[in-house]
Scaffold this motif. Structure first.
Motif, PDB file in Angstrom:
ATOM      1  N   SER A 153      45.933  44.751  37.114  1.00 32.28           N
ATOM      2  CA  SER A 153      44.948  44.530  38.036  1.00 32.28           C
ATOM      3  C   SER A 153      44.885  45.721  38.646  1.00 32.28           C
ATOM      4  CB  SER A 153      44.841  43.233  38.981  1.00 32.28           C
ATOM      5  OG  SER A 153      44.321  43.731  40.818  1.00 32.28           O
ATOM      6  N   ARG A 154      46.160  46.259  39.202  1.00 35.36           N
ATOM      7  CA  ARG A 154      46.446  47.257  40.426  1.00 35.36           C
ATOM      8  C   ARG A 154      46.313  48.546  38.891  1.00 35.36           C
ATOM      9  NH1 ARG A 154      52.275  46.561  43.523  1.00 35.36           N
ATOM     10  NH2 ARG A 154      50.828  45.338  44.947  1.00 35.36           N
ATOM     11  N   GLY A 156      43.329  48.429  36.637  1.00 35.02           N
ATOM     12  CA  GLY A 156      41.720  48.383  36.562  1.00 35.02           C
ATOM     13  C   GLY A 156      42.141  47.484  35.027  1.00 35.02           C
ATOM     14  N   LEU A 157      42.395  46.771  34.142  1.00 28.12           N
ATOM     15  CA  LEU A 157      42.039  46.702  32.524  1.00 28.12           C
ATOM     16  C   LEU A 157      41.925  45.027  33.135  1.00 28.12           C
ATOM     17  CD1 LEU A 157      45.354  47.548  31.312  1.00 28.12           C
ATOM     18  CD2 LEU A 157      43.244  48.976  31.755  1.00 28.12           C
ATOM     19  N   ASN A 159      39.578  41.518  32.527  1.00 33.06           N
ATOM     20  CA  ASN A 159      38.694  41.679  31.882  1.00 33.06           C
ATOM     21  C   ASN A 159      38.045  42.629  30.990  1.00 33.06           C
ATOM     22  OD1 ASN A 159      37.970  39.429  34.242  1.00 33.06           O
ATOM     23  ND2 ASN A 159      36.860  40.481  35.185  1.00 33.06           N
ATOM     24  N   THR A 160      39.130  42.739  30.597  1.00 28.57           N
ATOM     25  CA  THR A 160      39.063  43.605  29.328  1.00 28.57           C
ATOM     26  C   THR A 160      40.261  43.538  28.317  1.00 28.57           C
ATOM     27  OG1 THR A 160      40.188  45.843  30.133  1.00 28.57           O
ATOM     28  CG2 THR A 160      38.211  45.957  30.588  1.00 28.57           C
TER      29      THR A 160
END
Length: 299
Positions: A153-154, A156-157, A159-160
């Motif tokens: 989450s930190r 930004g990964l 939903n990928t």
């Protein structure tokens, strides 16, 4: 030497035509008893799949009112139609296929490279590091779920599909052990001849060891594909509705208008869901057995 006083051969041993002695024969399990045992084990292992298939052919009322019935009164092939049409089955299946194939390909190559290093390269502390790698197999997955989610989450990964790429590049301890045992059994003369010809370690790994390890490569790909294909926790935690996999769709989105699950349609979808894995195992079982046997003995 008095021939008449020679000691007779013990009654429990027999003399072969070449003069060697053999011990008493041990009783062996008859072919009939072996087949009966194998059939019983086959029923035990195939029982859950048969139960799932029969559940997929029942009506919902029959499932609820007669939970102990084995055979359906009227075969409901329409459950499979609903399984394919009530949700976007093909799209979620493609998501699962892409994710599992990518993960399996990457983790197979990375595990092969790490196993090659542990098997053939020399470095201080290699044995201790190998024990550390193996010890990570005893770490329960539940302990790493929340830290893994926070980390991705930190970064930004969420939903990928990048978490599966990173997991694939990180190798698997079990597959590292499998490759390490297989590579350690390959004669050292092969790499010595390649070194004399001027090959470096990367070229030796790609040109010699990988072609020889075809059964282990197939087995590693098969196992890792199955791990990713059957995973529910990671896709449910890290992926949104559009990018999630078929396992999450089957468990969550076969509902009636009142929001209740439809177990017979879920059973039909689950039957379709496990068919690719069964077909893969059916066609690749010869390589699977060869790799397990070949990796069990270290040369």
């Amino acid at each position: 030497m008095d021939i008449g006083k020679t000691r007779p051969v013990a009654a429990s041993r027999t003399v072969t035509g070449r003069g060697t002695l053999r011990g008493p024969r041990r009783p062996r399990l008859g072919n009939g008893a072996a087949y009966v045992l194998l059939m019983a084990l086959s029923v035990v292992f195939a029982g859950p799949f048969l139960w799932l298939l029969l559940a997929a052919l029942k009506t919902r009322e029959e499932w609820v009112s007669v939970p102990g019935s084995v055979l359906p009164d009227q075969v409901q092939w329409s459950n499979f139609t609903h399984a394919l049409t009530d949700v976007n089955f093909a799209a979620y299946a493609m998501n699962s296929l892409f994710l599992s194939t990518t993960y399996a390909f990457l983790i197979t190559l990375s595990s092969a490279a790490v196993g090659f290093g542990f098997a053939r390269l020399r470095a201080p502390g290699k044995r201790a590091l190998f024990l550390v790698v193996l010890s990570t197999m005893m770490l329960p997955q539940v302990l790493t779920i929340l830290p893994t989610y926070v980390m991705f989450s930190r970064l930004g990964l969420v939903n990928t599909y990048w978490p599966w790429v990173l997991w694939g590049l990180a190798a698997s301890p079990y597959l590292v052990f499998l490759f390490r045992q297989f590579f350690a059994a390959i004669p050292r003369e092969l790499e010595d001849a390649a070194i004399i010809d001027g090959c470096g370690w990367p070229r030796i790994f790609v040109r010699i060891f990988l072609p020889l390890s075809r059964p282990v490569l197939i087995t590693a790909f098969l196992l890792s594909f199955t791990w990713s294909w059957g995973d529910y926790i990671a896709p449910a935690l890290l992926l949104d509705v559009d990018h999630t996999t078929l396992s999450v769709a089957i468990a969550s989105w076969y509902k009636d208008p009142h929001g209740n699950g439809i177990p017979t349609v879920q059973a039909a979808a689950a039957t379709l869901y496990i068919m690719p894995v069964l077909l893969i195992f059916f066609f690749a079982q010869r390589h699977f057995i060869r790799s397990v046997v070949g990796s069990a003995v270290k040369g």
